[in-house]
Design a protein around this motif. Structure first.
Motif, short mmCIF file in Angstrom:
data_model
loop_
_atom_site.label_atom_id
_atom_site.label_comp_id
_atom_site.label_asym_id
_atom_site.label_seq_id
_atom_site.Cartn_x
_atom_site.Cartn_y
_atom_site.Cartn_z
N GLY A 104 0.60 -1.29 -0.09
CA GLY A 104 -0.15 0.09 -0.01
C GLY A 104 0.94 1.51 0.15
N ASP A 105 1.94 1.28 -0.48
CA ASP A 105 2.79 2.18 -0.55
C ASP A 105 2.26 3.44 -1.29
N GLU A 106 2.63 4.76 -1.23
CA GLU A 106 2.23 5.82 -2.08
C GLU A 106 3.45 6.73 -2.30
N ALA A 107 3.86 6.96 -3.53
CA ALA A 107 4.60 7.88 -3.80
C ALA A 107 4.14 9.11 -4.55
N THR A 108 4.73 10.44 -4.39
CA THR A 108 4.17 11.56 -5.01
C THR A 108 5.50 12.30 -5.46
N LEU A 109 5.57 12.44 -6.90
CA LEU A 109 6.70 13.03 -7.42
C LEU A 109 6.47 14.21 -8.22
N SER A 110 7.08 15.40 -8.10
CA SER A 110 6.74 16.63 -8.86
C SER A 110 8.19 17.24 -9.32
N ASN A 111 8.22 17.93 -10.24
CA ASN A 111 9.49 18.81 -10.67
C ASN A 111 10.96 17.88 -10.54
N ILE A 112 10.67 16.81 -11.27
CA ILE A 112 11.92 15.90 -11.55
C ILE A 112 12.79 16.37 -12.65
N TRP A 113 13.91 16.56 -12.85
CA TRP A 113 14.79 16.87 -13.74
C TRP A 113 15.72 15.74 -13.77
N ILE A 114 15.88 15.14 -15.08
CA ILE A 114 16.72 14.05 -15.32
C ILE A 114 17.53 14.09 -16.40
N LYS A 115 19.14 13.88 -16.29
CA LYS A 115 19.85 13.75 -17.32
C LYS A 115 20.55 12.60 -17.58
N SER A 116 20.39 12.01 -18.77
CA SER A 116 20.91 10.69 -18.70
C SER A 116 20.98 10.18 -20.45
N ASP A 117 22.10 9.50 -20.71
CA ASP A 117 22.16 8.91 -22.08
C ASP A 117 21.53 7.67 -22.29
N ASP A 118 21.03 7.10 -21.22
CA ASP A 118 20.50 5.79 -21.34
C ASP A 118 18.86 5.95 -20.86
N ASP A 119 18.11 5.26 -21.43
CA ASP A 119 16.40 5.32 -21.01
C ASP A 119 16.33 4.25 -20.22
N GLY A 120 17.15 3.34 -19.75
CA GLY A 120 17.07 1.99 -19.13
C GLY A 120 16.74 2.21 -17.56
#
Length: 603
Positions: free
Chosen positions: A203-219
């Motif tokens: 029953g976990d709950e995660a809320t995410l907002s305004n996440i900036w990601i830099k990566s050359d890999d989409d895995g």
């Protein structure tokens, strides 16, 4: 463990933060102001705010063993419920980083330089517990940055992560516990598996907002979910938005966009941290918990890379101490045979055991006791790139850390105050400090009227303590502490007034106290009481007869390794450009003591 870092972020990021949210970081790593090493985990007690002043903290007895399982005993900090850890860099020499074993911790602007097993472990607590991680960052984490094993909520805001497995992991092997996490205003470079991973069946709950990601890999996944399994390894089920398990929209995620354009989203309110002057000492040495709490098994493969953390130099808070304005220091030399004494610490310790702690302390105006020759244990090391100034009215408590220079080693030749570790102003107090070997002038009190309490010089270079300036009414006190391996002087008195030395230990030294013989016709007064000295090479003290000096000695214990009783307790000279020794022993007001005040090779 240490991986190369490519600075993807723009250095001139425009960060527009709201009153209730942290700024999105730009990937800039902080500069360390010094290094402190602990031999056991340091406990930040409930209600305490531990401000590390951006020093690097690590263990002196532990190195990283990859993903080898360990517990709280291998951490650097144990943060109790209700405590705050802020403005800290965690070095590479550790395994578990920071433990919050009863949840409800506040972590502000904490940076993990090279994550070992986990950076931050959050355990215990209740359903209403909240731990906050605001600002800061972590890099080179093979698996998890934040490991959440306990109950309640974790809030991560304004955090930077680079080269990591998972930024947050809700434990998948710790049993059926519902956990909550909010992650906002985060900049993540090269995530390996996910930003967060939670458990669907718990029953976990995660809320995410305004996440900036830099990566050359989409895995990688932004929000992944698994089937928790208390009896084995969790099973990965899926990833992506899935209310209420993974609450976010695609517009909340910015992949390979220019982070300099980031603005902050509304998040948990935070307390801004302010920069304090570099060089402020943090507490060192605390009781650590004997209870080891075992983390959930890690599932990622163990890395083969390891590296020693770089020790970063710590700058002083006062940059004006670069020229010597006081009178010249004495150039009188010591016999070559005296300067070459190098007996071992163990030998001196054995000799020190022969002095009893019950020695009489009947000296006039004396409050100290005769030391037994035991040398203190350092609680860590701090290095400065220039002298640190203890201001008038300030009490600098070093908590028995070792302080030295990172840019200076002891060499032959005259040194000045710019080669010291501390400059103590008139009216200031320096206490509970060990002066390391890397320096020349140790401590300077250039305007007299200093208080020196329980200060130990581990390997004296030119002089341990230089006292200058002042007036006839000036008084500097040296209470407790000790010094060893001084080829010439321990306390050099160039100024006016009085120096009082009480309860001091000295080992293998030229002179414990020297009234300057080359500084002109200045009468000086010194009292020495309750002192234990081992192997004085020239004298316990030396004063100038023609300048009207006055010395008073009482309760002096002397030990010589060769058993010789031929010790100059109070020597007097003719002050001049080239001082001449005239004699020694009791002499009116010049050397005031009786034979009963001096105990040579007594038990």
């Amino acid at each position: 463990m240490v991986k190369s870092f490519a600075p993807f972020a723009a250095s001139a990021a425009v960060l527009i933060a709201t009153a209730s949210a942290a700024s999105v970081p730009d990937g800039t790593w902080p500069t360390s102001t010094g290094t402190v090493q602990y031999s056991e985990a340091y406990t930040v007690a409930a209600g305490e705010v531990f401000d590390g002043e951006m020093q690097t903290f690590e263990r002196s007895d532990i190195t990283c063993n990859g993903q080898e399982e360990s517990g709280s005993s291998t951490a650097v900090f144990l943060v109790e419920a209700g405590a705050t850890l802020k403005n800290v860099i965690i070095g590479a020499n550790q395994m578990e980083g920071v433990h919050c074993d009863d949840s409800d911790c506040t972590i502000e602007n904490v940076w993990w330089d090279d994550v070992c097993e986990d950076a931050l472990s959050i355990k215990g607590g209740s359903a209403s517990s909240v731990s906050t991680v605001t600002g800061g960052g972590a890099r080179s984490a093979d698996d998890k940055v934040v490991q959440h094993n306990g109950y309640g909520t974790v809030k991560i805001d304004g955090f930077y992560a680079e080269d990591f497995g998972k930024l947050y992991r809700s434990c998948g092997t710790c049993g059926d516990k519902q956990r909550f996490v909010s992650v906002s205003n985060v900049y993540a470079v090269n995530p390996g598996k996910s930003i967060v991973t939670v458990n669907q069946n718990y029953g976990d709950e995660a809320t995410l907002s305004n996440i900036w990601i830099k990566s050359d890999d989409d895995g990688y996944a932004v929000c992944a979910w698994s089937e928790g399994n208390a009896d084995g390894e969790p099973t990965e089920l899926g990833d992506g938005p899935s209310d209420p398990l993974c609450q976010y929209s695609e517009s909340d995620i910015h992949v390979n966009e220019d982070v300099s354009t980031a603005t902050s989203s509304s998040a948990t309110s935070i307390t801004d941290t302010t920069d304090a002057p570099a060089g402020t000492v943090v507490p060192a040495g605390s009781e650590s918990s004997d209870e080891e709490v075992t983390s959930a098994p890690a599932s990622s493969s163990e890395t083969a890379d390891s590296s020693d953390a770089e020790t970063v130099e710590k700058e002083s808070s006062d940059s004006s101490a670069t020229s010597d304005t006081s009178s010249s220091s004495e150039t009188e030399t010591v016999d070559d045979s005296a300067a070459s004494a190098t007996s071992s610490d163990d030998e001196a310790a054995n000799e020190a055991d022969e002095v009893t702690a019950s020695a009489s302390t009947s000296a006039t105006n004396s409050t100290g006791s005769v030391p037994d020759g035991t040398w203190p244990t350092s609680t860590g090391t701090v290095q400065y790139t220039e002298p640190y100034t203890v201001k008038a009215g300030e009490v600098f408590d070093g908590e028995m850390q070792t302080f030295e220079r990172s840019d200076i080693t002891c060499t032959e030749g005259e040194g000045q105050k710019d080669t010291a570790v501390f400059l103590v102003e008139a009216g200031a107090t320096l206490k509970n400090v060990i002066i390391g070997a890397n320096q020349k002038e140790g401590v300077h009190c250039d305007d007299h009227d200093c208080t020196i309490e329980n200060v130990w010089w581990d390997d004296v270079c030119e002089d341990a303590l230089s006292i200058k300036g002042g007036s006839e009414s000036s008084v500097t006190t040296v209470t407790g502490g000790g010094a060893r391996y001084a080829s010439d002087k321990v306390v050099q008195h160039n100024g006016y007034g009085t120096v009082k030395i009480d309860g001091f230990y000295a080992q293998e030294f030229g002179k414990l106290y020297r009234s300057c013989g080359t500084c002109g016709d200045i009468p000086r007064v010194v009292t020495v009481s309750n002192v234990y000295v081992v192997d004085p090479l020239v004298s316990v003290i030396t004063v100038n007869k023609n300048y009207g000096d006055q010395a008073t000695l009482s309760n002096i214990y002397v030990k010589t390794t060769d058993g010789s009783d031929d010790v100059k307790v109070c020597q007097w000279s003719q002050g001049s450009d080239d001082p001449t020794n005239l004699g020694d022993g009791p002499s009116g007001t010049l050397c005031q003591y009786s034979e009963s005040d001096v105990h040579i090779n007594e038990q």
